[in-house]
Design a protein around this motif. Structure first.
Motif, PDB file in Angstrom:
ATOM      1  N   ILE A  51       0.893  -1.076   0.167  1.00  0.00           N
ATOM      2  CA  ILE A  51      -0.269  -0.030   0.207  1.00  0.00           C
ATOM      3  C   ILE A  51       0.919   1.324   0.169  1.00  0.00           C
ATOM      4  CG2 ILE A  51      -1.432   1.440   1.334  1.00  0.00           C
ATOM      5  CD1 ILE A  51      -2.921  -1.208   1.955  1.00  0.00           C
ATOM      6  N   LEU A  52       2.076   1.277   1.540  1.00  0.00           N
ATOM      7  CA  LEU A  52       2.426   2.440   0.977  1.00  0.00           C
ATOM      8  C   LEU A  52       3.835   3.030  -0.408  1.00  0.00           C
ATOM      9  CD1 LEU A  52       4.217   2.106   4.066  1.00  0.00           C
ATOM     10  CD2 LEU A  52       2.405   3.473   3.741  1.00  0.00           C
ATOM     11  N   ALA A  53       3.609   1.681  -1.227  1.00  0.00           N
ATOM     12  CA  ALA A  53       4.435   1.581  -2.334  1.00  0.00           C
ATOM     13  C   ALA A  53       3.633   2.329  -2.982  1.00  0.00           C
ATOM     14  CB  ALA A  53       5.021  -0.082  -2.577  1.00  0.00           C
ATOM     15  N   ASN A  54       2.314   1.407  -3.446  1.00  0.00           N
ATOM     16  CA  ASN A  54       1.297   2.266  -4.510  1.00  0.00           C
ATOM     17  C   ASN A  54       0.777   3.479  -4.517  1.00  0.00           C
ATOM     18  OD1 ASN A  54       1.173  -0.410  -5.317  1.00  0.00           O
ATOM     19  ND2 ASN A  54      -0.633  -0.907  -4.153  1.00  0.00           N
ATOM     20  N   ASN A  55       0.366   4.097  -3.163  1.00  0.00           N
ATOM     21  CA  ASN A  55       0.947   5.544  -2.763  1.00  0.00           C
ATOM     22  C   ASN A  55       1.813   5.982  -3.111  1.00  0.00           C
ATOM     23  OD1 ASN A  55      -2.042   4.624  -1.798  1.00  0.00           O
ATOM     24  ND2 ASN A  55      -1.039   5.524   0.794  1.00  0.00           N
ATOM     25  N   LYS A  56       3.486   5.584  -2.616  1.00  0.00           N
ATOM     26  CA  LYS A  56       4.422   6.340  -3.059  1.00  0.00           C
ATOM     27  C   LYS A  56       4.603   7.058  -4.777  1.00  0.00           C
ATOM     28  CE  LYS A  56       9.157   7.237  -3.209  1.00  0.00           C
ATOM     29  NZ  LYS A  56       8.665   8.406  -3.993  1.00  0.00           N
ATOM     30  N   ARG A  57       3.914   5.751  -5.864  1.00  0.00           N
ATOM     31  CA  ARG A  57       3.859   6.042  -7.270  1.00  0.00           C
ATOM     32  C   ARG A  57       2.602   7.052  -7.073  1.00  0.00           C
ATOM     33  NH1 ARG A  57       2.849   0.351  -7.596  1.00  0.00           N
ATOM     34  NH2 ARG A  57       4.689  -0.313  -6.832  1.00  0.00           N
ATOM     35  N   TYR A  58       2.025   6.883  -6.317  1.00  0.00           N
ATOM     36  CA  TYR A  58       0.901   7.776  -6.719  1.00  0.00           C
ATOM     37  C   TYR A  58       1.037   8.795  -6.726  1.00  0.00           C
ATOM     38  CZ  TYR A  58      -3.867  10.790  -5.624  1.00  0.00           C
ATOM     39  OH  TYR A  58      -4.719  11.581  -6.291  1.00  0.00           O
ATOM     40  N   GLU A  59       1.384   9.515  -5.320  1.00  0.00           N
ATOM     41  CA  GLU A  59       1.909  10.731  -5.933  1.00  0.00           C
ATOM     42  C   GLU A  59       3.363  11.323  -6.353  1.00  0.00           C
ATOM     43  OE1 GLU A  59       3.786  10.668  -1.626  1.00  0.00           O
ATOM     44  OE2 GLU A  59       1.453  10.122  -0.169  1.00  0.00           O
ATOM     45  N   ASP A  60       4.181  10.560  -6.718  1.00  0.00           N
ATOM     46  CA  ASP A  60       4.698  10.734  -7.620  1.00  0.00           C
ATOM     47  C   ASP A  60       4.819  10.784  -9.088  1.00  0.00           C
ATOM     48  OD1 ASP A  60       7.116  10.414  -5.491  1.00  0.00           O
ATOM     49  OD2 ASP A  60       7.854   8.140  -6.845  1.00  0.00           O
ATOM     50  N   GLY A  61       3.191  10.302  -9.507  1.00  0.00           N
ATOM     51  CA  GLY A  61       2.536  10.405 -10.509  1.00  0.00           C
ATOM     52  C   GLY A  61       1.995  12.144 -10.455  1.00  0.00           C
ATOM     53  N   GLN A  62       1.674  11.938  -9.531  1.00  0.00           N
ATOM     54  CA  GLN A  62       0.684  14.269  -9.736  1.00  0.00           C
ATOM     55  C   GLN A  62       1.409  14.582  -9.366  1.00  0.00           C
ATOM     56  OE1 GLN A  62      -3.049  14.651  -8.654  1.00  0.00           O
ATOM     57  NE2 GLN A  62      -2.671  12.424  -9.133  1.00  0.00           N
ATOM     58  N   LYS A  63       3.362  14.564  -9.292  1.00  0.00           N
ATOM     59  CA  LYS A  63       4.259  16.012  -9.915  1.00  0.00           C
ATOM     60  C   LYS A  63       4.312  15.919 -11.585  1.00  0.00           C
ATOM     61  CE  LYS A  63       5.993  14.316  -5.999  1.00  0.00           C
ATOM     62  NZ  LYS A  63       7.653  13.962  -4.711  1.00  0.00           N
TER      63      LYS A  63
END
Length: 74
Positions: free
Chosen positions: A58-70
């Protein structure tokens, strides 16, 4: 708060073996982490053990999501 998250079949298969009360507690904890990025400290026993196995994904997926928002690559 995020609008969605990825829930894997392996999560479901592991949680399915628990009684309904423990399932609900664990599902709520997973959703709180995935959608609100907050951890539920009230888990104990087998629920905590399963959560600790699910948490890194879940944390890895959240990080990917946050990075994608940039934005993407320039």
């Amino acid at each position: 708060m995020k609008e969605s998250f990825i829930f894997y079949a392996s999560f479901y298969k592991a949680i399915e073996e628990l009684d309904e009360k423990k399932q609900l507690k664990l599902y709520k904890s997973i959703m709180k982490l995935a959608l609100e990025n907050e951890e539920n400290e009230k888990l104990t026993g087998i629920e905590k053990a399963i959560f600790e196995l699910i948490k890194p994904q879940i944390l890895a997926n959240n990080k990917r999501y946050e990075d994608g928002q940039k934005g993407g690559r320039p």
